[in-house]
Design an enzyme around this catalytic site. Structure first.
Site, PDB file in Angstrom:
ATOM      1  N   GLY A  33      -9.333   1.485  -7.152  1.00 61.00           N
ATOM      2  CA  GLY A  33      -8.857   0.194  -6.632  1.00 61.00           C
ATOM      3  C   GLY A  33      -9.265   0.015  -5.175  1.00 61.00           C
ATOM      4  O   GLY A  33      -9.274   0.975  -4.422  1.00 61.00           O
ATOM      5  N   ARG A  97     -13.100   1.151 -11.563  1.00 65.48           N
ATOM      6  CA  ARG A  97     -12.286   2.276 -12.018  1.00 65.48           C
ATOM      7  C   ARG A  97     -13.042   3.048 -13.097  1.00 65.48           C
ATOM      8  O   ARG A  97     -13.474   2.467 -14.082  1.00 65.48           O
ATOM      9  CB  ARG A  97     -10.961   1.772 -12.583  1.00 65.48           C
ATOM     10  CG  ARG A  97     -10.020   1.260 -11.518  1.00 65.48           C
ATOM     11  CD  ARG A  97      -8.609   1.167 -12.021  1.00 65.48           C
ATOM     12  NE  ARG A  97      -7.743   0.543 -11.027  1.00 65.48           N
ATOM     13  CZ  ARG A  97      -7.176   1.199 -10.025  1.00 65.48           C
ATOM     14  NH1 ARG A  97      -7.378   2.498  -9.878  1.00 65.48           N
ATOM     15  NH2 ARG A  97      -6.405   0.563  -9.169  1.00 65.48           N
ATOM     16  N   GLY A 134      -9.174   7.248  -4.158  1.00 68.52           N
ATOM     17  CA  GLY A 134      -7.828   7.788  -4.323  1.00 68.52           C
ATOM     18  C   GLY A 134      -7.828   9.061  -5.147  1.00 68.52           C
ATOM     19  O   GLY A 134      -8.815   9.810  -5.170  1.00 68.52           O
ATOM     20  N   THR A 137     -10.629   9.454  -7.838  1.00 65.77           N
ATOM     21  CA  THR A 137     -11.913   9.641  -7.146  1.00 65.77           C
ATOM     22  C   THR A 137     -12.036  11.070  -6.635  1.00 65.77           C
ATOM     23  O   THR A 137     -13.099  11.701  -6.732  1.00 65.77           O
ATOM     24  CB  THR A 137     -11.998   8.665  -5.944  1.00 65.77           C
ATOM     25  OG1 THR A 137     -11.789   7.348  -6.431  1.00 65.77           O
ATOM     26  CG2 THR A 137     -13.335   8.770  -5.234  1.00 65.77           C
ATOM     27  N   THR A 157      -6.048   4.519  -0.256  1.00 63.45           N
ATOM     28  CA  THR A 157      -5.185   3.898  -1.277  1.00 63.45           C
ATOM     29  C   THR A 157      -3.971   3.281  -0.592  1.00 63.45           C
ATOM     30  O   THR A 157      -3.421   3.862   0.360  1.00 63.45           O
ATOM     31  CB  THR A 157      -4.681   4.879  -2.369  1.00 63.45           C
ATOM     32  OG1 THR A 157      -3.612   4.244  -3.087  1.00 63.45           O
ATOM     33  CG2 THR A 157      -4.142   6.180  -1.830  1.00 63.45           C
ATOM     34  N   ASP A 159      -1.318   3.226  -1.999  1.00 64.59           N
ATOM     35  CA  ASP A 159      -0.182   3.980  -2.545  1.00 64.59           C
ATOM     36  C   ASP A 159       0.232   5.162  -1.662  1.00 64.59           C
ATOM     37  O   ASP A 159       1.331   5.684  -1.809  1.00 64.59           O
ATOM     38  CB  ASP A 159      -0.508   4.505  -3.949  1.00 64.59           C
ATOM     39  CG  ASP A 159      -0.714   3.379  -4.945  1.00 64.59           C
ATOM     40  OD1 ASP A 159      -0.286   2.251  -4.652  1.00 64.59           O
ATOM     41  OD2 ASP A 159      -1.311   3.626  -6.015  1.00 64.59           O
ATOM     42  N   GLU A 254       6.547  -0.618  -8.840  1.00 64.41           N
ATOM     43  CA  GLU A 254       6.157  -0.997 -10.207  1.00 64.41           C
ATOM     44  C   GLU A 254       6.343   0.139 -11.209  1.00 64.41           C
ATOM     45  O   GLU A 254       6.565  -0.089 -12.390  1.00 64.41           O
ATOM     46  CB  GLU A 254       4.709  -1.518 -10.240  1.00 64.41           C
ATOM     47  CG  GLU A 254       3.673  -0.482  -9.889  1.00 64.41           C
ATOM     48  CD  GLU A 254       2.242  -0.987 -10.073  1.00 64.41           C
ATOM     49  OE1 GLU A 254       1.358  -0.446  -9.401  1.00 64.41           O
ATOM     50  OE2 GLU A 254       2.021  -1.910 -10.866  1.00 64.41           O
ATOM     51  N   ARG A 298      16.052 -13.649  -9.163  1.00 63.91           N
ATOM     52  CA  ARG A 298      14.645 -14.019  -9.341  1.00 63.91           C
ATOM     53  C   ARG A 298      13.739 -12.829  -9.018  1.00 63.91           C
ATOM     54  O   ARG A 298      14.106 -11.959  -8.231  1.00 63.91           O
ATOM     55  CB  ARG A 298      14.267 -15.169  -8.397  1.00 63.91           C
ATOM     56  CG  ARG A 298      14.950 -16.483  -8.726  1.00 63.91           C
ATOM     57  CD  ARG A 298      14.262 -17.159  -9.917  1.00 63.91           C
ATOM     58  NE  ARG A 298      14.712 -18.524 -10.081  1.00 63.91           N
ATOM     59  CZ  ARG A 298      15.764 -18.910 -10.794  1.00 63.91           C
ATOM     60  NH1 ARG A 298      16.504 -18.011 -11.420  1.00 63.91           N
ATOM     61  NH2 ARG A 298      16.089 -20.189 -10.889  1.00 63.91           N
TER      62      ARG A 298
HETATM   63  O1  F6P Z   1      -4.643   1.014  -5.687  1.00 62.17           O
HETATM   64  C1  F6P Z   1      -3.611   1.601  -6.424  1.00 62.17           C
HETATM   65  C2  F6P Z   1      -2.895   0.534  -7.131  1.00 62.17           C
HETATM   66  O2  F6P Z   1      -2.636  -0.390  -6.176  1.00 62.17           O
HETATM   67  C3  F6P Z   1      -1.607   0.912  -7.848  1.00 62.17           C
HETATM   68  O3  F6P Z   1      -0.482   0.857  -7.055  1.00 62.17           O
HETATM   69  C4  F6P Z   1      -1.570  -0.098  -8.969  1.00 62.17           C
HETATM   70  O4  F6P Z   1      -0.824   0.355 -10.039  1.00 62.17           O
HETATM   71  C5  F6P Z   1      -3.001  -0.214  -9.319  1.00 62.17           C
HETATM   72  O5  F6P Z   1      -3.703  -0.027  -8.124  1.00 62.17           O
HETATM   73  C6  F6P Z   1      -3.388  -1.505 -10.005  1.00 62.17           C
HETATM   74  O6  F6P Z   1      -4.726  -1.737  -9.803  1.00 62.17           O
HETATM   75  P1  F6P Z   1      -5.764  -2.417 -10.789  1.00 62.17           P
HETATM   76  O7  F6P Z   1      -5.161  -3.714 -11.200  1.00 62.17           O
HETATM   77  O8  F6P Z   1      -6.982  -2.565  -9.976  1.00 62.17           O
HETATM   78  O9  F6P Z   1      -5.957  -1.479 -11.923  1.00 62.17           O
END
Ligand code: F6P
Length: 380
Positions: A33, A97, A134, A137, A157, A159, A254, A298
């Site tokens: 990502g 990816r 990340g 990689t 990243t 993250d 998430e 919401r």
């Molecule tokens: O870059 C990591 C991240 O932001 C994660 O937190 C998230 O789950 C993921 O990428 C989603 O990325 P993509 O939609 O590119 O697969």
């Protein structure tokens, strides 16, 4: 001396590879990502290499991460291409990816991708390969290093979950964006007397949710490292409401899951959610809060906005310093490492020691403790 004046990427299939010989040839790719700071890192590497090696260096841009390395889609880059990119979000090299599992084994396509990557490295006559990415990689970078290639990793990243480095570039920019989102949710939540939930990226680790939740003044922070109890979240929000606060903000990573879900395997958890008709923890929690407290709730999902746009000043500096360190490692011929921030100093870790490991939030660590001291609930 052969020169390839490439103005576009050239794929293996097109067989148009001409090389500038006699120079140090540095391959560079961005994988996984994207995040703010990739271009600042590329620029940092390039400028420090030009400074170190002068005209004796050529930087070879590999397009779309390991996909470009597998398929030999690469080109020699001109020094001017590294100008004006410090502030640019995304990556000028493109990214993709390529899950480690798919890369490291021969699948239905019958392609030996590891061999093809090694072949490309040879065909491009690289002295070394820099991989900006990340966790996934880094796993592939380590594999290539063990296969004998000269590899240096650079940790990116939003993250912030790469093992062995205090921080990754991209993270602080995303913290700023997520904090801005939470700030904005305050005014609309207060106007409507609602509970506003914000779902923040971070599948495995809750760093981004934790930092932005603290910075944005969230009332509850829910992260994967601390499985939640829905009753505890509802109690905290009800208590706030009873004490006269007409709104609340809940920041949810998430990848968060409940204490019950913690006992399930990943697939089982996904099935249970699909059967319930809701796939995300945030949506599930929102529905349960509204049912239990009667307070209108919401959900806001900033999603990929967290990865977009220009890097913050912090990330520009971090990315630049990481890039400079990578150039120093090349000068020292020190390969098989990943650049890192270790106890506030720029350094590096052996790839084999960090690849495949995740840096999680410590539920008993200082950040969580400080947040708890403010009365922030983690839904425990
Ligand atoms: O870059 C990591 C991240 O932001 C994660 O937190 C998230 O789950 C993921 O990428 C989603 O990325 P993509 O939609 O590119 O697969």
């Amino acid at each position: 001396m052969l020169t390839r004046a490439a103005s576009c990427f050239v794929s293996r299939n097109k067989k148009r590879t001409v090389y500038t010989m006699g120079k140090k040839r540095i391959g560079i790719l961005t994988s996984g990502g994207d995040c703010p700071g990739l271009n600042a890192t590329i620029r940092g590497v390039a400028r420090a290499c030009f400074d170190e090696f002068g005209d004796d260096v050529k930087i070879i841009g590999i397009q779309n991460g390991y996909y470009g390395l597998i398929n030999n889609i690469a080109r020699e880059m001109e020094p001017r291409e590294f100008s004006g990119i410090l502030t640019m979000g995304g990556t000028i090299l493109g990214t993709k990816r390529q899950p480690f599992k798919m890369i490291s084994s021969i699948g239905e396509d019958n392609i030996d991708k590891v061999k093809q990557m090694k072949d490309t490295y040879k065909e491009l006559k690289l002295d070394c390969l820099l991989t900006l990415g990340g966790n996934g990689t880094h796993k592939t970078a380590n594999l290539l290093s063990q296969e004998g290639l000269n590899v240096i990793g650079l940790p990116k990243t939003i993250d912030n979950d790469i093992y062995g480095t205090d921080v990754t570039f991209g993270f602080h920019t995303a913290v700023d964006i997520a904090t801005d989102v939470i700030d904005r949710l305050h005014t609309t939540a207060a106007s409507h007397s609602r509970i506003l939930m914000v779902e923040i990226m971070g599948n495995k680790a809750g760093w981004l949710t934790l930092y932005s939740g603290i910075a944005g003044g969230a009332d509850a922070i829910i992260i994967p490292e601390i499985p939640y109890d829905i009753d505890k979240i509802c109690q905290c929000l009800q208590k706030r409401s009873d004490s006269g606060h007409n709104f609340s903000i809940v920041a949810v990573a998430e990848g968060a899951f409940s204490k019950e879900e913690a006992k399930m395997k990943k697939k089982e958890r996904a099935k249970a959610r699909a059967d319930a008709g809701i796939t995300t923890a945030t949506a599930t929690i929102a529905q349960q809060i509204q049912a239990a407290t009667g307070i209108e709730t919401r959900v806001c999902v900033p999603g990929h906005m967290l990865r977009g746009g220009s890097p913050s000043a912090y990330d520009r500096i971090l990315a630049t310093r990481f890039g400079v360190r990578a150039a120093q490692l090349i000068a020292d011929k020190k390969y098989g490492y990943s650049v890192a921030m270790i106890k506030s100093e720029i350094g590096e870790n052996p790839l084999e020691e960090v690849a495949g490991k995740t840096k999680f939030v410590d539920p008993d660590g200082g950040y969580v403790q400080s947040a708890k001291a403010l009365g922030i609930s983690f839904g425990e």
